[in-house]
Design a protein around this motif. Structure first.
Motif, PDB file in Angstrom:
ATOM      1  N   GLU A   7       0.857  -1.183   0.000  1.00  0.00           N
ATOM      2  CA  GLU A   7       0.000   0.000   0.000  1.00  0.00           C
ATOM      3  C   GLU A   7       0.898   1.239   0.000  1.00  0.00           C
ATOM      4  O   GLU A   7       1.765   1.378   0.864  1.00  0.00           O
ATOM      5  N   LEU A  12      -2.039   4.491   5.965  1.00  0.00           N
ATOM      6  CA  LEU A  12      -2.905   3.320   5.854  1.00  0.00           C
ATOM      7  C   LEU A  12      -2.095   2.041   5.957  1.00  0.00           C
ATOM      8  O   LEU A  12      -2.532   1.058   6.573  1.00  0.00           O
ATOM      9  N   ASP A  52      -2.863  -2.973  -2.766  1.00  0.00           N
ATOM     10  CA  ASP A  52      -3.525  -1.818  -3.362  1.00  0.00           C
ATOM     11  C   ASP A  52      -3.407  -1.936  -4.881  1.00  0.00           C
ATOM     12  O   ASP A  52      -2.347  -2.286  -5.406  1.00  0.00           O
ATOM     13  N   PHE A  82      -7.195  -4.315  -2.632  1.00  0.00           N
ATOM     14  CA  PHE A  82      -7.703  -3.273  -1.759  1.00  0.00           C
ATOM     15  C   PHE A  82      -7.746  -1.988  -2.578  1.00  0.00           C
ATOM     16  O   PHE A  82      -6.731  -1.573  -3.136  1.00  0.00           O
ATOM     17  N   GLN A  84      -9.705   2.081  -3.320  1.00  0.00           N
ATOM     18  CA  GLN A  84     -10.606   3.156  -2.908  1.00  0.00           C
ATOM     19  C   GLN A  84     -11.815   3.224  -3.817  1.00  0.00           C
ATOM     20  O   GLN A  84     -12.848   3.780  -3.464  1.00  0.00           O
ATOM     21  N   LYS A 107     -11.565   0.109   0.415  1.00  0.00           N
ATOM     22  CA  LYS A 107     -10.781   0.496   1.583  1.00  0.00           C
ATOM     23  C   LYS A 107     -11.652   0.913   2.759  1.00  0.00           C
ATOM     24  O   LYS A 107     -11.213   0.829   3.915  1.00  0.00           O
TER      25      LYS A 107
END
Length: 214
Positions: A7, A12, A52, A82, A84, A107
């Motif tokens: 990530e 985060l 991510d 993962f 957004q 997320k």
């Protein structure tokens, strides 16, 4: 579980590492880009990775491509994407590369620690964990597919929950029906999708792939 986190957002990344460590899991490595992810997986051979999708240098699909590479090179390592955003084409590409031991969560789900760790545990154990929002959008793109036309509304609901990675017991709880009723719906789904019993095939996974249009 032994976990590698990839990530690029430092805060985060550290939050995830602390969250997992607090629950007794071993975070083998916590990295910020796809190349470091590949190296960490090769070195540590973790049970599962949290990846991510958008990472340096282009912030497009570096994480996804690394995840697919990892699934090919280390099939025993689960991959939880993962993001957004809901990237349905990325979810489809990951599932097409092999559906066992994969997941895709938004997320926002990390705010619900129990939900996040449960999804990660399922993926590490070789199961599937898809965010309900991702399932909804993928299903919308294939709602008119001919091979799904024969399913009843209830069977579609059961198949949608299967796509989220829920067991028959979990589906029964969500729909407030008995496990036996769910078993009957699942059997009907297999029949209508033309998925006969076979030792070398997981009909549950095949039905989900069909549903998601991959």
């Amino acid at each position: 579980m032994r976990v590698v986190i990839a990530e690029d957002a430092h805060i985060l990344r550290e939050l995830l590492a602390q969250l997992l460590a607090d629950r007794g899991h071993e975070v083998c490595a916590s990295v910020a880009d796809a190349e470091a992810l590949r190296a960490a997986v090769a070195e540590h051979r973790p049970d599962v990775t949290v990846v991510d999708i958008r990472m340096p240098p282009t912030h497009t699909d570096e994480g996804l491509r690394a995840a697919i590479d990892i699934r090919g090179a280390y099939p025993g390592t689960g991959v939880l994407l993962f993001s957004q955003y809901i990237e349905t084409r990325y979810a489809t590409r990951l599932l097409a590369a092999g559906s066992a031991g994969v997941g895709y969560l938004l997320k926002d789900r990390v705010a619900n620690v129990a939900e996040f760790t449960d999804a990660l545990t399922r993926v590490a154990a070789g199961g599937t964990a898809l965010d309900p929002e991702v399932v909804t959008q993928l299903a919308a793109a294939t709602r008119r597919a001919e091979d799904l036309a024969a399913l009843t509304q209830r069977e579609r609901e059961v198949l949608s929950l299967m796509a989220e990675g829920r067991s028959n017991a979990g589906i029964a709880h969500t729909l407030t029906v008995t496990p036996g009723t769910v078993e009957k719906h699942v059997a009907a789904i297999f029949t209508k999708l033309g998925l006969p019993a076979a030792e070398e095939q997981n009909r549950r996974v095949l039905a989900v792939i069909r549903y998601l249009g991959s």
